[in-house]
Scaffold this motif. Structure first.
Motif: not given
Lengths: 374, 374
Positions: A229-257
DNA sequence: TCGTTCGATGTGAACGTTAACATTCCCGTG
DNA sequence: CACGGGAATGTTAACGTTCACATCGAACGA
């Protein structure tokens, strides 16, 4: 040892009370009558003293208290609960409590409950199937808890809460909040994400990329939403987001990496907002490996403000959630329900408490194309 | 003949049961007699069915179970506890449960307790004065828990445990272990530290520096001890260790950072063993800031293997503790005490379980004077 | 065929506390 | 001086289970 003699499903699973396995006799010690005898009064007077009733002569009170002390007397909560129909116990449903956030909330909940004079019984949900959530609730109700507080990070948990009997006090902490069926306390994730995103835009970044949390956590969704919403408000392009399924470590550093490696490979990326600090930590590592300097070439921002975040390389700009307040407000909301439970009028109306997150600027963010400075 | 530790005030603090504040009537629902009536049997037969007694005709059992189902009947635990003298509840004394380790242990304890058919009541210690520890125990005993498990990271906690009445089942998890007065489960910190230190020596480092945890945590002491012993065994010089008082964040990255700056300033330092991963994280940051490359110039090793440690810059070599096993073994030890509590013979003899730590080699360690490779 | 035994069930009494009601005593008042 | 009333205390009856024992059949062996 026999784990479970009884028959049907989960319902009446023989608890540890099941006759066979454990002998153990707590060797009760003394009872109220013993105290009464020693103090030369009736057991009822002892009861009155212990419950702080007004009409007891001071001298008598003292005598009773002394007798209590002398015998090391302790009231039997079971007997009390049987007659008063109150156990003085709150049930807490935990979820993912090894993560920093939930662990902090749990801690705060226990603290607040204790201060309010309540005991706390905890049960944790491992799997998210409907059955195990209901089991958790069932366990708690078997214990006659007077209310339930759930770490309701997943909608299924909030939903289960909503199905408790009408008069049953309950509070959902964290998580969704969309449900208006249950009183809840949560952090304003949308605003928090907006704070982070706007901060980066204000620094001059043309847009902000996002590393999302697991899609089935409302918190993750809300952060994504606030970012978008903030990006849209600012008229900035909204880059795609890769979804993660609920795999155990979905909040974890591994995914971030993993995500970080992809982002690092894209030279147009100059700013990344991560759904939490662990993800950001992984992103930081990936960027570093790829030789992209933070914050000179890429700015990174997290969410949570975990204790270590100020000591990452570089110190992580993040959005702080006040987990302790979450717990305190949760208990407050519960006590509120108790107070009004007689006048059923507006007591049933669920209340929503939304806590404001705070941006903590640190060294992982800077205007784009910055020169190194340290 | 049970020596009572109590003594001080606080004794009969009016719990939430105190008559005044909360009204709330849980609206009991049905009782055993209702079920009995519906099934056309006596309440005692219902009881038998629910407790899995053998001598009930199958047809009768079915009828009872149907009645239970139909009424949504739930046994009253208080009444049960009153007569059986068993609550089926274990008390857990938590300490510093927002830290990763304790939180994980707590989680495992709850899980194991539940599997064993026990409920879990949690109370957390905030301040370490004698009073608040005893209060925690007192709270638990007021609830008639059948046993106490404490996260006994501090000696004072273990000591308090030791003062419970003789027959009271108890287990200390983590922490000291020196006490032979209480059954306990812990990780072999000395060996773990030795593992880490030896690993570094074997890589060719002339000696290993140490960033210690708070001096009043036995775990910190034991790690230091293991480190020191290994150096001495190897005939290596033993660098001085700066002690930290028990300041709140004594295990935290902030301390690691401070220590790291000092170490970074000393060119002779080529290897550092940190008492936990957070400290190591701070050290990593300080070294990075000072321009000392890890592992090329300095090797760093931690302890715990926190979930993020594999994603630091660089990925942290560390010593893994199996927190889950700690919890499981803790409950196992407790159940063991239950089993033997009839034959008091050797039941009183405290048992010690010591879990082996495992070295997890990652990229933060290398032979000294190494060339960069990534 | 008849006791004897065991399986299936019911009856009454705890468990330790609080709630409701009863009692005693003392005081002030008419 | 009797009487109403309240303060201080005692007495009895729950609360909802489980335990110990009593009862009633039927199956069994002699």
């Amino acid at each position: 040892m026999a784990p479970d003699p009884s028959a049907t499903g989960t319902r009446m699973t023989s608890q540890a009370l099941g006759s066979d396995p454990v002998p153990g006799s707590p060797r009760t010690g003394s009872v109220m009558r013993d105290v009464a005898r020693l103090a030369g009064v009736s057991h009822q007077t002892v009861s009155r003293v212990l419950n702080g009733h007004p009409n007891v002569r001071e001298a008598t009170r003292q005598r009773v208290l002394e007798a209590v002390e002398a015998l090391g007397y302790r009231r039997n909560l079971a007997a009390r609960a049987l007659v008063t129909r109150r156990t003085g116990t709150l049930g807490i449903v935990g979820f993912e409590t090894t993560l920093f956030g939930p662990a902090s909330v749990l801690y705060a909940l226990e603290d607040a409950a204790r201060r309010a004079g309540y005991f706390v019984s905890v049960t944790t949900i491992r799997d998210l199937d409907r059955r195990s959530i209901l089991d958790a609730l069932e366990r708690l109700r078997t214990q006659s808890v007077e209310a339930v507080i759930a770490l309701a990070h997943k909608p299924a948990i909030t939903a289960a809460l909503a199905q408790l009997p009408d008069a049953f006090p309950r509070v959902a902490v964290g998580g969704s909040g969309g449900e208006d069926t249950v009183s809840s306390v949560r952090v304003d994730n949308v605003t928090g994400a907006g704070l982070a995103t706007r901060y980066l835009l204000d620094l001059g970044h043309p847009t902000v990329h996002h590393v999302a949390g697991p899609a089935d956590w409302p918190e993750a969704r809300q952060r994504e939403e606030g970012w978008r919403a903030t990006l849209e408000d600012a008229g900035a392009m909204v880059p795609p987001v890769r979804p993660h399924d609920t795999a155990r470590r979905a909040w974890g550093a591994g995914i971030g990496y993993e995500e970080g490696r992809l982002l690092a490979a894209d030279p147009s990326v100059t700013a990344v907002f991560c759904a939490n600090d662990s993800l950001a930590l992984g992103v930081l590592r990936a960027l570093h490996e790829a030789g992209r300097r933070v914050p000179d070439e890429v700015s990174v921002i997290g969410f949570d403000d975990a204790p270590e975040s100020g000591y990452l390389i570089p110190p992580l700009t993040t959005v702080r959630q006040d987990f302790a307040a979450l717990g305190q407000q949760g208990i407050a909301l519960l006590l509120d329900q108790f107070d009004h439970s007689d006048r059923a009028d507006q007591a049933r109306t669920p209340r929503q408490v939304v806590l404001p997150p705070v941006l903590i600027p640190r060294a992982s963010t800077a205007p784009p194309g910055q020169q190194p400075h340290a």
